[in-house]
Write an enzyme that holds these catalytic residues in place. Structure first.
Site, mmCIF file in Angstrom:
data_model
loop_
_atom_site.group_PDB
_atom_site.id
_atom_site.type_symbol
_atom_site.label_atom_id
_atom_site.label_comp_id
_atom_site.label_asym_id
_atom_site.label_seq_id
_atom_site.Cartn_x
_atom_site.Cartn_y
_atom_site.Cartn_z
ATOM 1 N N HIS A 14 0.865 -1.192 0.000
ATOM 2 C CA HIS A 14 0.000 0.000 0.000
ATOM 3 C C HIS A 14 0.892 1.229 0.000
ATOM 4 C CE1 HIS A 14 -3.864 2.024 1.797
ATOM 5 N NE2 HIS A 14 -3.152 2.892 1.096
ATOM 6 N N HIS A 16 1.363 4.876 -2.369
ATOM 7 C CA HIS A 16 1.005 5.773 -3.469
ATOM 8 C C HIS A 16 2.272 6.474 -3.933
ATOM 9 C CE1 HIS A 16 -3.339 5.374 -2.625
ATOM 10 N NE2 HIS A 16 -2.924 5.251 -1.364
ATOM 11 N N GLU A 197 -11.381 3.264 6.249
ATOM 12 C CA GLU A 197 -10.369 4.139 6.849
ATOM 13 C C GLU A 197 -11.105 5.286 7.530
ATOM 14 O OE1 GLU A 197 -6.608 7.046 5.596
ATOM 15 O OE2 GLU A 197 -8.093 6.444 4.111
ATOM 16 N N ASP A 275 1.896 3.978 2.858
ATOM 17 C CA ASP A 275 0.858 4.836 2.291
ATOM 18 C C ASP A 275 1.435 5.995 1.486
ATOM 19 O OD1 ASP A 275 -1.713 5.627 1.694
ATOM 20 O OD2 ASP A 275 -2.243 6.250 3.723
ATOM 21 N N ASP A 276 1.643 7.143 2.129
ATOM 22 C CA ASP A 276 2.211 8.346 1.501
ATOM 23 C C ASP A 276 3.339 8.849 2.392
ATOM 24 O OD1 ASP A 276 0.078 9.068 -0.739
ATOM 25 O OD2 ASP A 276 -1.030 8.501 1.064
#
Length: 335
Positions: A14, A16, A197, A275-276
């Protein structure tokens, strides 16, 4: 334990790629591409990374993406992330990209994917990091735009393993994209989606039932529904959880309140991801350390996050077996 976690083999599911745009690279690309950004220094950018919810993050996330214009920009963005993977001993990564964030501002689909793919290919040979690429639809945009994006992907099916769904859950139910996902499945793509989420546990059911997804991105709201948790355990449905992201976006106020370790101990196929990371303050090792510092585990439990991620990945069974043996060997050697 820090040394054990640092050297532990890891698999990220996961991530991005646009969310790995560090302030230094943002400034470099803005200058090179003559793009105005509303910050005067790297420090100002980092100070702006003080989000109070998902939307406040998305606002600056899309603003930062404006500096990405040429194929080389996407290559450099991806390569910088892959170098961090090497530091954290990430052996395999499955990378999200948001083509609509770029095509909406006039950047061609080909420019985006070719730059990313070139870096992934280079990493396989030079860094020994394998990868898969997942194309996400932005759920705040309409179904027509998603269908157009799916059509643009047809000439790149050799590069894309799956389609996903990201951006804000609120007001954008999974059912909005049911027809797009059905078509993607017919075309041979695997499917994943963000759910549970900021949204309710019911969003997870909808994503599973309507979009036929094989794993859930985030999914931490599953604990609001005991029957759902039992289903996830029974069916071994993976959750790609992003701990530092969850704290930064106030899904949980403190890491000590996070449910990731309790889910692991209940037998859910839960995984740790970043994630980010440029925006949320940590790559893979940082996330592992943050969880263990707040919710101490033994080495077998920590290693199980990687074993779960291998199981949940989109690589071949033979490759899963190879990575599982390597990871289990590492865990056994450090007991």
């Amino acid at each position: 334990m820090k040394e054990f976690i640092q050297s532990l083999p890891k698999v990220e599911l996961h991530l991005h790629i646009e969310g790995t745009l560090e302030p230094e690279l943002m400034f470099e690309l803005a200058k090179r591409n003559k793009v105005d950004i509303p910050f005067n220094s790297v420090t100002e950018v980092r100070d702006a990374y003080n989000f109070h919810n998902l939307q406040s993050f998305l606002d600056i996330y899309f603003q930062g993406a404006n500096v990405l214009i040429h194929e080389q920009d996407f290559f450099e963005l991806t390569w910088a992330y892959l170098l961090r993977c090497k530091e954290d001993n990430v052996l395999h990564t499955e990378v999200f990209f948001d083509p609509q964030a770029h095509t909406e501002r006039g950047i061609s689909f080909d420019t985006v994917i070719n730059g990313i793919h070139r870096a992934l290919v280079k990493a396989a040979t030079e860094l020994n990091i394998s990868s898969k690429l997942i194309m996400c639809f932005l759920r705040h945009l309409d179904e027509v735009s998603a269908f157009e994006t799916l059509a643009q992907a047809q000439t790149h099916k050799d590069k894309i393993i799956a389609v996903g769904l990201d951006s804000t859950e609120i007001g954008n139910p999974a059912g909005k994209f049911e027809r797009v996902f059905n078509q993607a499945l017919e075309q041979g793509f695997l499917t994943v989606a963000h759910a549970g989420e900021e949204g309710a546990a019911s969003n997870i059911y909808e994503a599973l039932n309507l979009l036929k997804i094989t794993r859930i991105d985030h999914g931490v709201r599953c604990t609001d529904d005991n029957e759902l948790v039992k289903q996830l355990v029974t069916e071994r449905t993976p959750l790609t959880v992003c701990p530092l992201s969850n704290i930064k976006l106030k899904v949980f106020e403190r890491m000590e309140q996070h449910n990731i370790v309790s889910l692991l101990r209940k037998g859910v196929c839960v995984t740790i991801n970043s994630d980010d990371p440029a925006y949320f303050g940590g790559y893979m090792t940082d996330n592992f350390l943050a969880v263990n510092n707040a919710l101490p585990m033994n080495k077998t439990e920590i290693g199980q996050f990687t074993l779960n991620a291998i199981e949940a990945s989109f690589i071949s069974q033979s490759e899963k077996q190879r990575l599982t043996i390597a990871t289990q060997s590492y865990i056994d050697q450090h007991q």
